[in-house]
Design a protein around this motif. Structure first.
Motif, short mmCIF file in Angstrom:
data_model
loop_
_atom_site.label_atom_id
_atom_site.label_comp_id
_atom_site.label_asym_id
_atom_site.label_seq_id
_atom_site.Cartn_x
_atom_site.Cartn_y
_atom_site.Cartn_z
N ARG A 92 0.83 -1.21 0.00
CA ARG A 92 0.00 0.00 0.00
C ARG A 92 0.86 1.26 0.00
O ARG A 92 0.54 2.24 -0.67
N PRO A 97 -0.62 0.54 -8.28
CA PRO A 97 -1.86 -0.22 -8.39
C PRO A 97 -1.74 -1.53 -9.17
O PRO A 97 -2.63 -2.38 -9.09
N GLN A 98 -0.66 -1.71 -9.94
CA GLN A 98 -0.48 -2.93 -10.72
C GLN A 98 0.58 -3.81 -10.07
O GLN A 98 1.66 -3.32 -9.73
N ARG A 118 -6.41 -9.06 -5.65
CA ARG A 118 -7.52 -8.60 -6.50
C ARG A 118 -8.67 -8.10 -5.63
O ARG A 118 -9.25 -7.05 -5.90
N GLU A 119 -9.00 -8.85 -4.58
CA GLU A 119 -10.08 -8.45 -3.68
C GLU A 119 -9.79 -7.10 -3.03
O GLU A 119 -10.71 -6.35 -2.71
N LEU A 120 -8.52 -6.79 -2.85
CA LEU A 120 -8.13 -5.52 -2.23
C LEU A 120 -8.04 -4.38 -3.24
O LEU A 120 -7.69 -3.26 -2.88
N GLY A 121 -8.33 -4.67 -4.51
CA GLY A 121 -8.38 -3.61 -5.51
C GLY A 121 -7.16 -3.46 -6.38
O GLY A 121 -7.11 -2.56 -7.23
N PHE A 122 -6.16 -4.30 -6.21
CA PHE A 122 -4.99 -4.24 -7.08
C PHE A 122 -5.31 -4.87 -8.42
O PHE A 122 -6.09 -5.81 -8.51
N ALA A 123 -4.70 -4.35 -9.48
CA ALA A 123 -4.74 -4.99 -10.79
C ALA A 123 -3.58 -5.98 -10.81
O ALA A 123 -2.42 -5.58 -10.68
#
Length: 180
Positions: A92, A97-98, A118-123
């Motif tokens: 974080r 983000p990727q 993925r669930e945490l919003g990362f690509a």
């Protein structure tokens, strides 16, 4: 999604001294992970390395050493790297983000890390040629499940060329030699 060196981090999951010899095609997987590490170093992509229970599985496979300058190594016991508070806090803080994943085993720690991230919003993109399992069919099942859950399945060459973005630069010439 196109990968961008400026927006990416590389997460190398559990390529460890006592685990790697049991993984199918380990030498090829390590070689592709080395390409990703070299590209990350050349393009200033942050590197995070996890070690699953290093007391039992040993530390990072020596074939990956030395790690790029600034790489962070984290010991963990959770199968999903994202469930380790120190790793998650570091990811974080990077504000990238990727995430590109390489590692072992594809159907356990790589899979669980990818799905949790993925669930945490990362690509999340997993480099298929840089992941493995003890049994090839388990690797394939892990990759299928990741793909079905929105993880991009790529290979190390795709990652390098997407991070590069263009030809004709000194870093392109350096990295293209690694891919041949």
């Amino acid at each position: 999604m196109l990968l961008s060196a400026e927006r990416s981090a590389l997460l190398v999951v559990d390529i460890q001294a006592r685990l790697a010899p049991a993984v199918a095609d380990a030498a090829a997987i390590v070689a592709r992970a080395r390409v990703l590490l070299a590209a990350a170093a050349a393009l200033h992509v942050p590197v995070i390395v996890s070690e699953q229970y290093p007391q039992g599985l040993g530390h990072t496979d020596e074939r990956l050493l030395p790690l790029p300058e600034g790489a962070r190594v984290f010991a963990k016991t959770a199968f999903a790297a994202a469930r380790d508070p120190a790793i998650l806090a570091h990811l974080r803080a990077l504000a990238r983000p990727q995430l590109v994943l390489a590692g072992m085993e594809a159907h356990v720690c790589v899979l669980q890390s990818a799905l949790a991230l993925r669930e945490l919003g990362f690509a999340v993109a997993v480099a298929a040629d840089a992941v493995g399992s003890r049994r090839p069919e388990r690797r394939e099942l892990g990759l299928e499940r990741m793909r079905a859950n929105g993880v991009e399945v790529v290979d190390s060459e795709m990652v390098v060329f997407e991070w590069l973005g263009e030809a004709g630069t000194p870093v392109f010439r350096e990295l293209s030699r690694l891919i041949r």
